[in-house]
Scaffold this active site. Structure first.
Site, PDB file in Angstrom:
ATOM      1  N   ARG A 102     -82.561  18.547 -36.371  1.00 29.92           N
ATOM      2  CA  ARG A 102     -83.867  19.236 -36.423  1.00 29.92           C
ATOM      3  C   ARG A 102     -84.361  19.666 -35.055  1.00 29.92           C
ATOM      4  O   ARG A 102     -85.554  19.568 -34.748  1.00 29.92           O
ATOM      5  CB  ARG A 102     -84.943  18.355 -37.071  1.00 29.92           C
ATOM      6  CG  ARG A 102     -84.678  18.000 -38.508  1.00 29.92           C
ATOM      7  CD  ARG A 102     -85.431  18.925 -39.447  1.00 29.92           C
ATOM      8  NE  ARG A 102     -85.104  18.588 -40.830  1.00 29.92           N
ATOM      9  CZ  ARG A 102     -85.905  17.916 -41.642  1.00 29.92           C
ATOM     10  NH1 ARG A 102     -87.083  17.541 -41.231  1.00 29.92           N
ATOM     11  NH2 ARG A 102     -85.525  17.658 -42.868  1.00 29.92           N
ATOM     12  N   ARG A 125     -91.136  22.266 -35.577  1.00 31.48           N
ATOM     13  CA  ARG A 125     -92.556  22.446 -35.244  1.00 31.48           C
ATOM     14  C   ARG A 125     -93.004  21.811 -33.935  1.00 31.48           C
ATOM     15  O   ARG A 125     -94.095  22.093 -33.464  1.00 31.48           O
ATOM     16  CB  ARG A 125     -93.430  21.901 -36.385  1.00 31.48           C
ATOM     17  CG  ARG A 125     -93.618  22.908 -37.494  1.00 31.48           C
ATOM     18  CD  ARG A 125     -94.426  22.316 -38.622  1.00 31.48           C
ATOM     19  NE  ARG A 125     -93.699  21.207 -39.229  1.00 31.48           N
ATOM     20  CZ  ARG A 125     -94.171  20.455 -40.216  1.00 31.48           C
ATOM     21  NH1 ARG A 125     -95.377  20.663 -40.694  1.00 31.48           N
ATOM     22  NH2 ARG A 125     -93.436  19.490 -40.729  1.00 31.48           N
ATOM     23  N   ARG A 171     -92.702  31.100 -36.798  1.00 25.42           N
ATOM     24  CA  ARG A 171     -93.049  30.729 -38.170  1.00 25.42           C
ATOM     25  C   ARG A 171     -94.296  31.501 -38.618  1.00 25.42           C
ATOM     26  O   ARG A 171     -94.371  31.991 -39.751  1.00 25.42           O
ATOM     27  CB  ARG A 171     -93.316  29.225 -38.220  1.00 25.42           C
ATOM     28  CG  ARG A 171     -93.389  28.626 -39.606  1.00 25.42           C
ATOM     29  CD  ARG A 171     -93.634  27.129 -39.422  1.00 25.42           C
ATOM     30  NE  ARG A 171     -93.379  26.328 -40.590  1.00 25.42           N
ATOM     31  CZ  ARG A 171     -94.310  25.928 -41.433  1.00 25.42           C
ATOM     32  NH1 ARG A 171     -95.558  26.326 -41.276  1.00 25.42           N
ATOM     33  NH2 ARG A 171     -93.995  25.152 -42.454  1.00 25.42           N
ATOM     34  N   ASP A 228     -82.008  25.316 -44.637  1.00 27.67           N
ATOM     35  CA  ASP A 228     -82.351  24.022 -45.220  1.00 27.67           C
ATOM     36  C   ASP A 228     -81.334  23.659 -46.285  1.00 27.67           C
ATOM     37  O   ASP A 228     -80.720  24.540 -46.887  1.00 27.67           O
ATOM     38  CB  ASP A 228     -83.751  24.050 -45.824  1.00 27.67           C
ATOM     39  CG  ASP A 228     -84.275  22.633 -46.032  1.00 27.67           C
ATOM     40  OD1 ASP A 228     -84.774  22.046 -45.054  1.00 27.67           O
ATOM     41  OD2 ASP A 228     -84.126  22.095 -47.141  1.00 27.67           O
ATOM     42  N   TYR A 286     -82.506  15.660 -55.134  1.00 25.66           N
ATOM     43  CA  TYR A 286     -83.628  16.597 -54.975  1.00 25.66           C
ATOM     44  C   TYR A 286     -83.862  17.398 -56.244  1.00 25.66           C
ATOM     45  O   TYR A 286     -84.999  17.623 -56.657  1.00 25.66           O
ATOM     46  CB  TYR A 286     -83.379  17.558 -53.813  1.00 25.66           C
ATOM     47  CG  TYR A 286     -83.985  17.077 -52.528  1.00 25.66           C
ATOM     48  CD1 TYR A 286     -85.343  17.233 -52.275  1.00 25.66           C
ATOM     49  CD2 TYR A 286     -83.219  16.430 -51.575  1.00 25.66           C
ATOM     50  CE1 TYR A 286     -85.912  16.769 -51.108  1.00 25.66           C
ATOM     51  CE2 TYR A 286     -83.769  15.966 -50.402  1.00 25.66           C
ATOM     52  CZ  TYR A 286     -85.119  16.134 -50.176  1.00 25.66           C
ATOM     53  OH  TYR A 286     -85.672  15.667 -49.022  1.00 25.66           O
TER      54      TYR A 286
HETATM   55  O1  1CP Z   1     -81.462  20.517 -37.572  1.00 25.51           O
HETATM   56  C1  1CP Z   1     -81.867  21.683 -37.467  1.00 25.51           C
HETATM   57  O2  1CP Z   1     -82.559  22.088 -36.524  1.00 25.51           O
HETATM   58  C2  1CP Z   1     -81.404  22.696 -38.486  1.00 25.51           C
HETATM   59  C3  1CP Z   1     -82.142  22.983 -39.624  1.00 25.51           C
HETATM   60  C4  1CP Z   1     -82.385  21.987 -40.743  1.00 25.51           C
HETATM   61  C5  1CP Z   1     -81.518  21.090 -41.372  1.00 25.51           C
HETATM   62  C6  1CP Z   1     -80.106  20.768 -41.000  1.00 25.51           C
HETATM   63  C7  1CP Z   1     -83.612  21.896 -41.416  1.00 25.51           C
HETATM   64  C8  1CP Z   1     -84.801  22.662 -41.072  1.00 25.51           C
HETATM   65  N1  1CP Z   1     -83.480  21.048 -42.473  1.00 25.51           N
HETATM   66  C9  1CP Z   1     -82.217  20.529 -42.463  1.00 25.51           C
HETATM   67  C10 1CP Z   1     -81.627  19.610 -43.413  1.00 25.51           C
HETATM   68  C11 1CP Z   1     -82.478  18.905 -44.383  1.00 25.51           C
HETATM   69  N2  1CP Z   1     -83.531  19.402 -45.099  1.00 25.51           N
HETATM   70  C12 1CP Z   1     -82.244  17.574 -44.810  1.00 25.51           C
HETATM   71  C13 1CP Z   1     -81.072  16.731 -44.356  1.00 25.51           C
HETATM   72  C14 1CP Z   1     -81.275  16.108 -43.054  1.00 25.51           C
HETATM   73  C15 1CP Z   1     -82.406  15.126 -42.945  1.00 25.51           C
HETATM   74  O3  1CP Z   1     -82.320  14.081 -43.592  1.00 25.51           O
HETATM   75  O4  1CP Z   1     -83.330  15.398 -42.179  1.00 25.51           O
HETATM   76  C16 1CP Z   1     -83.219  17.255 -45.751  1.00 25.51           C
HETATM   77  C17 1CP Z   1     -83.380  15.936 -46.477  1.00 25.51           C
HETATM   78  C18 1CP Z   1     -84.026  18.404 -45.930  1.00 25.51           C
HETATM   79  C19 1CP Z   1     -85.152  18.583 -46.874  1.00 25.51           C
HETATM   80  C20 1CP Z   1     -86.394  18.937 -46.181  1.00 25.51           C
HETATM   81  N3  1CP Z   1     -86.626  20.172 -45.638  1.00 25.51           N
HETATM   82  C21 1CP Z   1     -87.496  18.113 -45.891  1.00 25.51           C
HETATM   83  C22 1CP Z   1     -87.651  16.659 -46.315  1.00 25.51           C
HETATM   84  C23 1CP Z   1     -88.478  16.642 -47.549  1.00 25.51           C
HETATM   85  C24 1CP Z   1     -88.483  15.365 -48.317  1.00 25.51           C
HETATM   86  O5  1CP Z   1     -89.384  15.285 -49.146  1.00 25.51           O
HETATM   87  O6  1CP Z   1     -87.636  14.503 -48.121  1.00 25.51           O
HETATM   88  C25 1CP Z   1     -88.422  18.898 -45.173  1.00 25.51           C
HETATM   89  C26 1CP Z   1     -89.787  18.497 -44.687  1.00 25.51           C
HETATM   90  C27 1CP Z   1     -87.832  20.181 -45.008  1.00 25.51           C
HETATM   91  C28 1CP Z   1     -88.392  21.342 -44.275  1.00 25.51           C
HETATM   92  C29 1CP Z   1     -87.722  21.634 -43.014  1.00 25.51           C
HETATM   93  N4  1CP Z   1     -86.376  21.904 -42.904  1.00 25.51           N
HETATM   94  C30 1CP Z   1     -86.092  22.215 -41.604  1.00 25.51           C
HETATM   95  C31 1CP Z   1     -87.310  22.155 -40.850  1.00 25.51           C
HETATM   96  C32 1CP Z   1     -87.426  22.455 -39.385  1.00 25.51           C
HETATM   97  C33 1CP Z   1     -88.316  21.779 -41.749  1.00 25.51           C
HETATM   98  C34 1CP Z   1     -89.793  21.678 -41.425  1.00 25.51           C
HETATM   99  C35 1CP Z   1     -90.277  23.079 -41.568  1.00 25.51           C
HETATM  100  C36 1CP Z   1     -91.603  23.419 -41.127  1.00 25.51           C
HETATM  101  O7  1CP Z   1     -92.583  22.803 -41.569  1.00 25.51           O
HETATM  102  O8  1CP Z   1     -91.716  24.413 -40.340  1.00 25.51           O
END
Ligand code: 1CP
Length: 345
Positions: free
Chosen positions: A28, A32, A41, A78, A154
């Site tokens: 990540r 943000r 964004r 994502d 999910y």
């Molecule tokens: O790592 C990076 O910079 C690349 C981009 C990336 C990756 C590899 C994002 C961007 N998400 C992911 C994978 C991802 N997404 C996972 C697996 C890794 C981990 O465990 O962190 C999971 C579980 C998600 C699902 C997800 N997407 C969540 C969790 C939700 C939950 O209820 O468990 C969330 C909050 C997101 C949104 C997201 N994805 C990525 C970002 C930067 C964000 C936040 C976005 C924002 O608010 O701008």
């Protein structure tokens, strides 16, 4: 002269070559906590809009490379995007991502579409192409996908969860529907990763974030076979990294999947993991992402201690044990990255 993929530091570390210093990147790393991310964004109009527009996705992918000089860029997207391509309605609001109509029946599972990545997710290929064009020659490009179990969880829950009760009920009480879903997901995941590799991904991460909620027997019965199917389908030409959140109790099984590297959760002592598995796999990690909420000096102290614990063993990729928190001060990320670079001297 363009550097060959296999000469980039990250790829060499994943092959467990002896190196002057470990490569470093962060899960990540685009997010943000970076003001320049928040600006894009806002311009894009939202998170999903950013993912679907290759110029925005490429831009935020490159931001942490420019700011910190990390050794790898991970495509901004994502893990839930392929589920959307299969026909699920994905929304993203202030609570994060969710599926308002979770998968709860065999009919809904059977209705999921098979996905042609080029047609359904062409923006991913286009974003990768743009990133590679702009990336410094020595920086590796990383692709990723959710692993079948985590995507199934999910899809069945509709959102992240604590107990995953609906998922557990389906896998125990309607095993054949669960297996039908896992089979479809494994096909789509493998295809999506092949597609990313064809568009320049030099290593891939399979995120099985939620598999750590399973005990060992259930992991081996309900998750590992499909992870292995995906990994086998990819072959070892592009290094494969497997991440499980809270996966310490599964480490032997994760190593046995055949992945080139395991991304360690921050709770696993990394020195011990190298003792046990360092001859078989590369290990990524694993500073506690919460440690980046401390001062830059404290981050430096802890990261140096982590690197001392690894003691320069081949096969180490410096990273966090989970994603960067949005409250993180970018100066702390800079301090973390510097600790890897100062080892080269
Ligand atoms: O790592 C990076 O910079 C690349 C981009 C990336 C990756 C590899 C994002 C961007 N998400 C992911 C994978 C991802 N997404 C996972 C697996 C890794 C981990 O465990 O962190 C999971 C579980 C998600 C699902 C997800 N997407 C969540 C969790 C939700 C939950 O209820 O468990 C969330 C909050 C997101 C949104 C997201 N994805 C990525 C970002 C930067 C964000 C936040 C976005 C924002 O608010 O701008």
């Amino acid at each position: 002269m363009t550097m060959r993929s296999e000469d980039r530091l990250l790829v060499r570390a994943l092959r467990r070559e002896v190196l002057p210093r470990p490569p470093v990147w962060l899960m990540r790393q685009a997010g943000r906590y970076l003001p320049e991310y928040r600006a894009v964004r806002q311009k894009a109009g939202g998170f999903l809009e950013m993912i679907r527009a290759p110029e925005h996705a490429a831009e935020v992918t490159l931001q942490p490379v420019r700011r910190f000089g990390v050794d790898a860029a991970i495509l901004f997207s994502d893990i839930l995007v392929p589920l959307e391509a299969m026909g699920m309605h994905l929304v993203f609001d202030e609570h994060g991502p969710s599926f308002p109509e979770p998968l709860r029946s065999r009919a809904a599972i059977d209705a999921l579409r098979d996905v042609d990545p080029e047609r359904a997710m062409g923006f991913v290929g286009e974003a990768l192409r743009r990133v590679r064009r702009e990336l410094p020659d020595e920086t590796a490009l990383v692709g990723f996908c959710g692993a079948p179990f985590t995507l199934a969880a999910y899809a069945i829950e509709g959102q992240g969860a604590k107990s995953f009760a609906a998922t557990r009920a389906m896998l125990y009480r309607d095993t054949s529907s669960f297996e039908a879903l896992m089979g479809k997901l494994a096909t789509v995941v493998a295809r999506h990763l092949h597609y990313q590799i064809a568009h320049g991904a030099e290593a891939v991460v399979l995120f099985d974030t939620w598999a750590g909620t399973l005990g060992r027997d259930d992991y081996l019965r309900y998750a590992a076979p499909w992870t292995r199917a995906v990994l086998n389908e990819l072959g070892g030409a592009t290094p494969r990294v497997l991440f499980v959140h809270g996966g310490d109790h599964l480490l032997d099984d994760l190593v046995n999947t055949g992945a080139e590297a395991i991304a360690l959760d921050w709770r696993t002592p990394i020195g011990g993991a190298f003792e046990r598995f360092g001859e078989r796999v590369a290990l990524q990690g694993n500073l506690d992402p919460a440690a980046l909420l401390a001062t830059p000096d404290e981050v430096t102290r802890r990261t140096r201690a982590l690197l001392d614990e690894v003691a320069g063993r081949p096969g180490h990729v410096l990273n966090l044990g989970h994603g960067v928190f949005k409250e993180t001060d970018p100066e702390c990320v800079a301090a973390f990255v510097r600790c890897a670079k100062e080892r080269e001297r």
